[in-house]
Enzyme design. Structure first.
Site: not given
Ligand SMILES: [Zn+2]
Length: 1032
Positions: A102, A105-106, A203
Site C-alpha cells: 500500500h 502504491e502511494h 489513512e
Molecule cells: Zn491509500
C-alpha cells in the site's frame, strides 16, 4: 488509495453490470473486427499474439499476448467504445502487516525517472481529460488503471503511468511523507514532542475505525492463516512504523517487474500503438525474472475453528446492547476454475440474496440482528474463494443461536433445494446486467478479470458468460440435485470453516491510543541526540519541499484548446400521457427500457417530511396488490433490472432561495417486460401494502444500521451537508433527508418498541407522493421501441388512481416555472408542463458552527459559503477556483503537510462553495487552512498554466461520459438544458486570472457571504471551550 472489500455479496455479478453495448455501430472497420485480423504466433513490437477470441455477448474481441523478453502478460479487449482504458497490475503478496504494498502504491506516484517532479499522478489529474485515474491495493495485487476518451491524452497518461510503476524515484522523503515518519508535532519547533505522521499511517487509522471493514479484515486473516492473506496488505496502523525505506525499495524491485505484471487495454484505439509505446518506454529495459509471488493453496483444516475479536463501540448504533457480529465463513474452491467459481457465485446468491433466499428468511426475518454481517455471500477476491453468512447488530447472548440457525439452514437447503423460479430470476438478472451499459465498462471488465488472472486463471474464459450460463443450465438438467450436492460438499461436509464473533469494547479506542503511545515511546527512546537532530532537520526539509513552488513542466499535458468548444445536443421529445408530462429520449440502450418519474412532495405536511427517506426505502419492499413482499421481490427480480425510490431536493438553477422537492422513481427492464414492470409500479400507486409491522421493523433496522455504518466512510459528505444546512432553504431539507439529522432520526425509529405509529404514517405519505397530479416521467429506450413504450406509459397513467387537488398547503409559496428551461418569459402558470418550486424569498441564511462528537480518531471538517446559483455569471469562475485552490494549495496544506487522507474545495450546483477534509488528524487547524486558501486565492499567486490545468480538470468532469440510460435526465429532472450547459461551458472557457481573484474577493472573504462550519470528530477540548460552537 485502497481497495477494501466489504459486502462481497454478488460482487462478481455487480462487476458484470453494464455489459453489452453499441451493437448499432457495426460497420466493417470497427475496432472489434479489426482486432480479429491478428493471428496467433504473430510478432508485434516485442510481443507475441497467443490467442484471438471473439466474444459476441460483450461486443468485443479479446487478444491475448505475451512479452517475449520478460514474459509480461497482456490482454487487449477491442471494443467500439471511445472511453479507452489502460491498467497494469502486479501480484503483490506481502508476508507482514507493515502495509508495504500500500505504501509502495502511494510512493511510486511521487515522481519517476522521466517525470521527476513531485506527485506527477495528482498533477496529471489537472493536465488531462481522464475519465478515471486511480490506484488500488487489494490483498494480493496492486492495480493502476486510467481511462480517457482522447487519444493524445491516452499516450500522455500511459507514459506517466509506465514511468511511475517501473522507474519510480522512491526517495526517502517520499517514503516519509506517504508511509510513516517521526516528526516534531510542530516541525519548526525542535522542542515540540515527536509524533507519528504519514499519509498511509493516518489513512489506515481511519480505515480501522470502520467496524465493517475491520471485521472483513479479521475474517480474511483468520480464514487463510498460513500465507499472504493472514496479513493486512493495507497496513495495520501499529505495524506500519516497522517498515524501512530499504524494505520498500526491495519490495518494488521484486514485485514491480514485467515478469510479475499483467497489462490490460480496452477500447477502440489501435493495439499496435499501445504495444509499441509499452515495449519502447518500459518493457524493453528489463530481462525475465522468476518472481516468487505465487500464493500456495491454503492447507485445509481437519476441524472447524472459532475466533473472537473486539472493536470500537458505535455511538450511532440503533441499540447499544446489540453491537455484536458473528458469521461463519467457508473456504471454497480455487477461483481459476472458472465454471466452478461461476456456479458457486450463483449458488451463493441463491442462498443469501433477497427476501426469498433461505438465509434471509432464517436470519434476517427473526430480527435477531440488524443486518447481515459486513461480509456475506461469495467472495472471489482471494485465490481460493470463500462464502460467509452471519449477522451484525446482535446481542451477545444470541451468538450461539445464530450459529445454530446457520447449520440448520444449510441442512434445509440440502433437503429442499431451490425453487426453479428463483434460479430463473437470477439468470434473468445476469441477462439484464449484460445488456445494461455503464460508462466505465473497461474498468468493470478490468476489475472483473483481475483476481483470477492474478493467479494465472484464463481471463478470456471469464468473459464467456453465456457459455457458462448454458453449461450451468445443462448441469441442472442432467442432475436435479446438482446444487444441493454442491451445498453438501462445500458447506455441510466442509471442515475448513471459521466462526468469527466480534464485540464492542468500551475501552477499545483508549487501548488503541495507549498502544500507539507505547509504540511511539519505544521508537523515541531508541533515538540518539543526533537522531533527533536529523528528524528535526528532515522535518524542515520536508516542509520546505512541500512549500516550494512546484515545477511540473516535465509532464505532458493537454491544452485547453484540445477541449471541444461545443457539446452535442441530446434530442428529446416531450409527450403527454393523460395530463402527465413525459420526456422521451431515444438512445441505443441495447434492448433495455429505463423508466423514471419525479413526484413532487409540495403538498406533504411538514411533520411527515423526516419520514420521506424511510418511505422511499420501504415502498418497493412491503408488497402490493395481490402480492406479499416475497412475491413482489420475486417479480421485481424476474421482470426488472431493479425498482427503487429516492428523495430528491433540487435547487433551482437560477435562484438560491428556490428549490423543488420530490421523490424519484427509478427502474429498468428488458423491452419485453415493460408492461409487467409498469404493472408493478401501478400496483404500488394503487394498492401498496402498509400492514406488516414485522416487515417494517426488518427494513428499519437494516436502514439504520446502514446509515450508522456510512458515517465513517462518508464523513466529509455529512460535514458538508451540515455546514450548508443554514445557508439555503434547499440545504435545510437536504440535511433533513440525508444528513446527520436523518441518521439520528433513523436511530430513534429503530429504537422504538412499537412501530405502529410509524406504519400509519406511510399511507398518508403515499397519498401525497404517489399521485399523477404532481408527476412527470422520463423514458429512455431505443428509437424502434418508442411508440410501443409510449402506449404502455399511457396505459400506466390511465390506471393509476387520481386524487383531487385538495391538499394544497397554503403556507408554502409555490412558483411555477416552465418545464422547458428555455421557454422564456412567455410562460403562463397553469398553462402546461411545469416545475412547481418552493420559493422562500425572505429566507435569511445564518452562520452556524456545529461539532458532532463521535468516537473516531480522525476528523471530517467542512466550511460552506453561500455564493451564486448555476446560471449566475460568476458560477463558472467559482467552479474553476474550487479546482485551482484544491490542487495548488489545499492538497499541499491538508494532505501533504496536515497528513489527512484528502481535502479540497468545490462548487456545488446548489450555489454552495464547500471546503472539506477527509480522515483528517486535524480539526481547527484545517479550518485555518481553508481560510489561508481564500487568502491565497485573493492574492492571485497562480499562473495561467495553473488556470489552464484547473479548466482541464473541470472539463474532464463536465465531459464525463453519460450512459444512454441517463441521457436527457438533467433537463427533465433538474431543469438544466443543453443550452444552459453550453452557456456555462463558454463561461468556463472565458475564466481569467482577474475573474478568479475577483470571485475570491467578493464571495469567499470573511464578512462577504454567510458561511457555515461543521466538524465530525473525537472529543475536542478547544472546541468544547469555545461558546461559538454548538456541540452535539
Ligand atoms: Zn491509500
Amino acid at each position: 488509495m485502497m481497495l477494501r472489500h466489504t459486502k462481497p455479496l454478488l460482487k462478481k455479478l455487480r462487476y458484470l453490470s453494464a455489459l453489452g453495448q453499441k451493437a448499432w455501430r457495426s460497420h466493417s472497420s470497427s475496432a472489434r473486427e479489426r482486432a480479429l485480423h491478428y493471428g496467433s504466433g504473430q510478432k508485434i513490437h516485442g510481443f507475441t499474439v497467443e490467442q484471438v477470441t471473439a466474444i459476441p455477448d460483450l461486443f468485443l474481441t479479446a487478444v491475448k499476448l505475451s512479452h517475449d523478453n520478460t514474459g509480461a502478460q497482456y490482454l487487449h479487449l477491442a471494443r467500439d467504445d471511445s472511453n479507452n482504458l489502460f491498467s497494469v497490475q502486479f501480484r503483490t503478496t506481502p508476508k507482514d502487516s507493515t502495509g508495504v504494498p500500500h505504501i509502495l502504491e502511494h510512493t511510486v506516484l511521487c515522481g519517476s525517472e522521466k517525470y521527476p517532479c513531485r506527485d506527477p499522478f495528482f498533477k496529471m489529474l489537472n493536465r488531462s481529460l481522464s475519465t478515471f485515474m486511480n490506484a488500488f491495493t487489494a490483498s494480493d495485487y496492486t492495480m493502476y488503471p486510467f481511462s480517457t476518451q482522447n487519444a493524445k491524452d491516452f499516450q500522455n497518461l500511459l507514459s506517466v503511468y509506465l514511468d511511475a510503476v517501473f522507474f519510480p524515484r522512491l526517495r526517502e522523503l517520499d517514503f516519509w511523507q506517504e508511509g510513516w515518519r517521526l516528526e516534531n508535532e510542530n516541525p519548526t519547533d525542535p522542542k515540540s514532542p515527536l509524533v507519528f505522521k504519514g499519509v498511509v499511517f493516518n489513512e489506515m487509522k481511519g480505515a480501522f475505525t470502520d467496524n465493517e471493514s475491520l471485521y472483513a479484515q479479521f475474517l480474511q486473516n483468520k480464514l487463510y492463516p498460513d500465507h499472504t492473506y493472514s496479513v493486512v496488505s493495507g497496513g495495520e496502523p501499529l505495524a506500519i512504523p516497522d517498515l524501512t525505506w530499504e524494505q520498500l525499495k526491495q519490495f518494488h524491485a521484486t514485485h514491480y517487474h514485467p515478469s510479475n505484471a499483467r497489462i490490460l487495454t480496452y477500447g477502440d484505439l489501435p493495439l499496435d500503438q499501445h504495444l509499441k509505446q509499452i515495449h519502447e518506454e518500459a518493457l524493453s529495459r528489463f530481462q525475465r525474472t522468476k518472481p516468487d509471488t505465487d500464493v500456495p493453496p491454503q492447507p485445509h483444516w481437519d476441524k472447524p475453528r472459532e475466533h473472537h475479536v473486539t472493536c470500537g463501540p458505535d455511538a450511532l448504533a440503533p441499540d447499544p446492547t446489540k453491537q455484536n457480529t458473528v458469521c461463519m465463513s467457508y473456504l471454497l474452491g480455487d477461483i481459476t476454475d472458472t465454471f466452478e467459481a461461476f456456479t458457486l457465485n450463483l449458488l451463493s446468491s441463491l442462498m443469501v440474496s433477497g427476501p426469498n433466499s433461505p438465509f434471509y428468511k432464517s436470519l434476517i426475518e427473526p430480527k435477531i440482528g440488524t443486518d447481515f454481517s459486513s461480509v456475506v455471500g461469495y467472495d472471489g477476491s482471494t485465490k481460493e474463494a470463500s462464502f460467509s453468512v452471519g449477522l451484525q447488530g446482535i446481542a451477545e447472548k444470541d451468538i450461539e443461536c445464530v450459529k445454530h440457525i446457520i447449520g440448520q439452514t444449510i441442512d434445509d437447503i440440502i433437503a429442499n433445494g431451490f425453487e426453479e423460479e428463483r434460479i430463473e430470476a437470477l439468470l434473468h438478472k445476469l441477462e439484464v446486467q449484460m445488456k445494461h451499459q455503464s460508462t466505465s465498462f473497461g474498468l468493470t471488465l478490468a476489475s472483473y478479470v483481475a483476481t483470477s488472472w492474478n493467479h494465472d486463471g484464463d481471463p478470456v474464459e471469464l468473459l464467456k458468460i453465456s457459455e457458462n450460463v448454458t453449461r450451468f443450465r445443462q448441469c441442472l438438467k442432467d442432475n436435479p440435485q446438482y446444487l444441493q450436492e454442491k451445498v453438501k460438499h462445500y458447506f455441510k461436509d466442509n471442515t475448513h470453516r471459521l466462526t468469527l464473533s466480534m464485540s464492542p469494547d468500551e475501552s477499545y479506542f483508549e487501548q488503541q491510543e495507549k498502544a500507539e503511545a507505547e509504540k511511539l515511546k519505544q521508537k523515541v527512546e531508541a533515538l540518539s541526540d543526533n537522531d533527533r537532530k536529523q528528524i528535526y532537520e528532515k522535518g524542515l526539509e520536508l516542509l520546505s519541499i512541500q512549500s516550494a513552488t512546484q515545477d511540473a513542466s516535465c509532464l505532458p499535458a493537454l491544452k485547453v484548446s484540445d477541449i471541444q468548444r461545443t457539446i452535442p445536443v441530446t434530442p428529446v421529445e416531450m409527450g403527454n400521457a393523460g395530463g402527465v408530462p413525459v420526456q422521451y429520449c431515444a438512445q441505443p440502450t441495447n434492448g433495455m427500457v429505463y423508466f423514471r418519474a419525479l413526484c413532487s412532495l409540495n403538498t406533504l405536511p411538514d411533520d411527515l417530511k423526516l419520514y420521506v427517506p424511510l418511505f422511499c426505502n420501504v415502498i418497493t419492499k412491503m408488497g402490493s396488490g395481490g402480492m406479499d413482499y416475497r412475491q413482489q421481490a420475486q417479480q421485481i427480480e424476474l421482470k426488472t433490472g431493479g425498482m427503487s425510490v429516492s428523495p430528491e431536493v433540487i435547487p433551482d438553477p437560477a435562484d438560491l432561495d428556490m428549490y423543488e422537492q420530490g421523490i424519484i422513481l427509478n427502474s429498468s427492464c428488458l423491452e419485453r417486460n415493460l408492461p409487467d414492470m409498469l404493472h408493478l409500479w401501478s400496483d404500488l400507486f394503487n394498492s401498496a401494502h402498509f400492514d406488516d409491522e414485522a416487515r417494517l421493523r426488518v427494513l428499519v433496522l437494516m436502514a439504520a444500521q446502514e446509515l450508522s455504518n456510512g458515517v465513517s466512510h462518508s464523513g466529509h459528505m455529512y460535514a458538508m451537508l451540515r455546514a450548508g444546512r443554514t445557508l439555503t432553504p434547499a440545504g435545510e431539507l437536504q440535511e433533513a433527508f440525508s444528513g446527520m439529522d436523518q441518521v439520528k432520526f433513523m436511530k430513534r425509529i429503530a429504537e422504538m418498541s412499537d412501530l405502529t405509529a410509524v406504519l400509519r404514517k406511510l399511507p398518508r405519505i403515499k397519498k401525497h407522493l404517489l399521485n399523477p397530479e404532481n408527476m412527470r416521467c422520463a423514458v429512455n429506450a431505443t428509437p424502434q421501441q418508442m411508440s410501443a413504450v409510449s402506449t404502455e406509459v399511457e396505459k400506466f397513467v390511465g390506471v393509476i388512481a387520481r386524487k383531487k387537488k385538495d391538499r394544497k398547503v397554503a403556507r408554502l409559496n409555490v412558483i411555477e416555472k416552465p418545464l422547458d428551461p428555455m421557454a422564456g418569459s412567455g410562460f403562463i402558470p397553469g398553462s402546461g408542463a411545469s416545475r412547481k418550486l418552493i420559493s422562500e424569498p425572505t429566507f435569511k441564511p445564518c452562520q452556524m458552527k456545529t461539532y458532532f462528537q463521535l468516537p473516531f480518531p480522525v476528523n471530517y471538517v467542512s466550511e460552506c459559503v453561500r455564493t451564486v446559483p448555476y446560471t449566475h455569471q460568476d458560477y463558472a469562475s467559482l467552479c474553476i477556483l474550487g479546482r485551482l485552490v484544491s490542487a495548488k494549495f489545499l492538497h499541499g496544506e491538508i494532505r501533504e503537510k496536515g497528513g489527512a487522507y484528502g481535502g479540497g474545495a468545490r462548487m456545488g450546483s446548489g450555489g454552495i462553495f464547500a471546503f472539506y477534509s477527509y480522515r483528517d488528524p486535524n480539526s481547527v487547524q484545517t479550518l485555518s487552512a481553508f481560510r489561508n486558501g481564500v487568502e491565497w486565492s485573493k492574492a492571485g499567486q497562480f499562473s495561467q498554466q495553473d488556470i489552464d490545468e484547473a479548466q482541464l480538470s473541470v472539463f474532464s468532469s463536465v465531459d464525463a461520459p453519460v450512459a444512454p440510460s441517463d441521457k436527457g435526465l438533467n433537463r427533465l429532472l433538474y431543469g438544466v438544458s443543453d443550452e444552459m450547459k453550453q452557456k456555462l461551458r463558454e463561461e468556463l472557457f472565458a475564466v481569467t486570472h482577474k475573474s478568479l481573484t475577483d470571485v475570491a474577493n467578493r464571495y469567499l472573504g470573511i464578512g462577504q457571504r454567510t458561511c457555515g462550519v461543521a466538524i465530525l470528530g473525537p472529543a475536542n477540548e478547544s472546541i468544547n471551550k469555545d461558546p461559538s460552537w454548538v456541540v452535539r
